[in-house]
Design an enzyme around this catalytic site. Sequence first.
Site, PDB file in Angstrom:
ATOM      1  N   LYS A  76       0.857  -1.183   0.000  1.00  0.00           N
ATOM      2  CA  LYS A  76       0.000   0.000   0.000  1.00  0.00           C
ATOM      3  C   LYS A  76       0.895   1.235   0.000  1.00  0.00           C
ATOM      4  O   LYS A  76       1.904   1.281   0.711  1.00  0.00           O
ATOM      5  CB  LYS A  76      -0.906  -0.021   1.237  1.00  0.00           C
ATOM      6  CG  LYS A  76      -1.903   1.139   1.304  1.00  0.00           C
ATOM      7  CD  LYS A  76      -2.817   0.995   2.520  1.00  0.00           C
ATOM      8  CE  LYS A  76      -3.828   2.139   2.599  1.00  0.00           C
ATOM      9  NZ  LYS A  76      -4.747   1.984   3.747  1.00  0.00           N
ATOM     10  N   SER A 151      -9.643   2.222   2.972  1.00  0.00           N
ATOM     11  CA  SER A 151      -8.777   2.942   2.063  1.00  0.00           C
ATOM     12  C   SER A 151      -7.799   2.059   1.293  1.00  0.00           C
ATOM     13  O   SER A 151      -7.162   2.526   0.348  1.00  0.00           O
ATOM     14  CB  SER A 151      -7.984   3.979   2.876  1.00  0.00           C
ATOM     15  OG  SER A 151      -7.141   3.346   3.832  1.00  0.00           O
ATOM     16  N   SER A 175     -10.087  -0.229   7.100  1.00  0.00           N
ATOM     17  CA  SER A 175      -9.484  -0.054   5.774  1.00  0.00           C
ATOM     18  C   SER A 175      -8.767  -1.267   5.202  1.00  0.00           C
ATOM     19  O   SER A 175      -8.358  -1.252   4.041  1.00  0.00           O
ATOM     20  CB  SER A 175      -8.521   1.136   5.784  1.00  0.00           C
ATOM     21  OG  SER A 175      -9.228   2.345   5.875  1.00  0.00           O
TER      22      SER A 175
END
Length: 483
Positions: A76, A151, A175
């Site tokens: 990420k 996210s 997330s």
Amino acid sequence: MHHKSLAELASALKAREFSSEELTQHYLKRIERLNEDLNSFITVSTEEALKQAKAADAILQSGEGSSITGIPLAHKDIFCTTGVKTSCGSKMLDNFTAPYNATVVSRLKTAGAVMLGKTNMDEFAMGSSNETSFYGSVKNPWAHDRVPGGSSGGSAAAVAARLTPAATGTDTGGSIRQPAALCGITGLKPTYGRVSRYGMIAFASSLDQGGPMARTAQDAALLLNVMAGFDERDSTSVAQDVPDYTLSLEESIKGIKIGLPTEYFDENLNPGIAIPIEAAIKEFERLGAQIREISLPNTKLAVPTYYVVAPAECSSNLSRYDGTRFGYRCDNPKDLLELYCRSRGEGFGPEVKRRILIGTYVLSAGYYDAYYLKAQKLRRLISDDFKQALTEVDVIMGPTSPTPAFRLGEKSDDPVAMYLADIYTINVNLAGLPALSIPAGFAQGLPVGLQIIGNYFSESRLLNLAHRYQQVTDWHDRIPAGY
């Protein structure tokens, strides 16, 4: 190759069925062919990946290496990486390259994992749909007109589309788990402090936690073995021994007490979600688990509590981006005040600005007691709910998300509706507990996730339950059409 799980790929590499370089090239070609439409990657580090793969092959050739040596992974874009930019999905950090690796990145690299690139995400991890990214929305591989969740939407979409065997994610209010549910993969949020936050760009420091996102619980266990552990560079890291999470995967779950919160099965739950969740719970019952009804009475207070605590911490953390040291800097400011105002105004997107404003407001002198202090008291009540419930049962189960993946743009103009997408996940972060989401079926042709919540440092039990379920179901093996 991409149809194999991470564990299967690791075995194949050890057996010399193919090399890490061949495997890495295979995934890089898939990314090149499929990512343009999916938009799950911000940066693809082709040269560095092939270099790392060759080094991994040399280690494997010598008969050495860890359980993940030679395995390609994606990070990420919130984790700092030397030589590869770390944008956090924001214009503010569009050209930022960190001078050091995050602990999560360095541990996986030391174990021999190969970094394919950095995945797309909501800006500064603020969002539930991956629509706030400066680099554009990520599409859900199951339906390109739907969100992948957020996210960590880029990581979830990349794993679901088989562009990477696994990826790292972060979870501040759901997330990892919410995008895992919406994309039909396995995602684990460890206990707060179990995985180091060093080098993980901060959103809300008392809530943020990194974790693995993969196809199966076994894959997640292999990654957590490497990612977890004390780090003296993170003041919130917990000095507790890390077990081998793979050793407990096969244990019987007979007699384990599973609690079902009445608050998770109310009118907010989409009927299409309820059916597969109830079927999954019956499967656990068939495996020998005992099902009990419990209550988490302060569940409805979780979202408002979170949206005081998290923005307050966000306001503090993001004050460092002022255009003077690193990150975006506006052109030709007239004075220092204009430098600050324009750099932040032009560098941050609307959702980040909204949360900074909320956070600054609740921390202001006249409202601190009315909002922030009260939210911290409610946070304690939410934590106490879990503490009481987990004296009666071993784990808690329920849906990860109240709805399947919604359409792109559907909730963009309604922030409250967007915030409510995390109604079943936020309270876990407020309490600092571990939880995971696993695929449990489909609703309207879209994946449904089952959430399993445990007591502090009970990741082994969560992974054991998830693995036993995945041994008797095949939801985790389903692949979106065209991938």
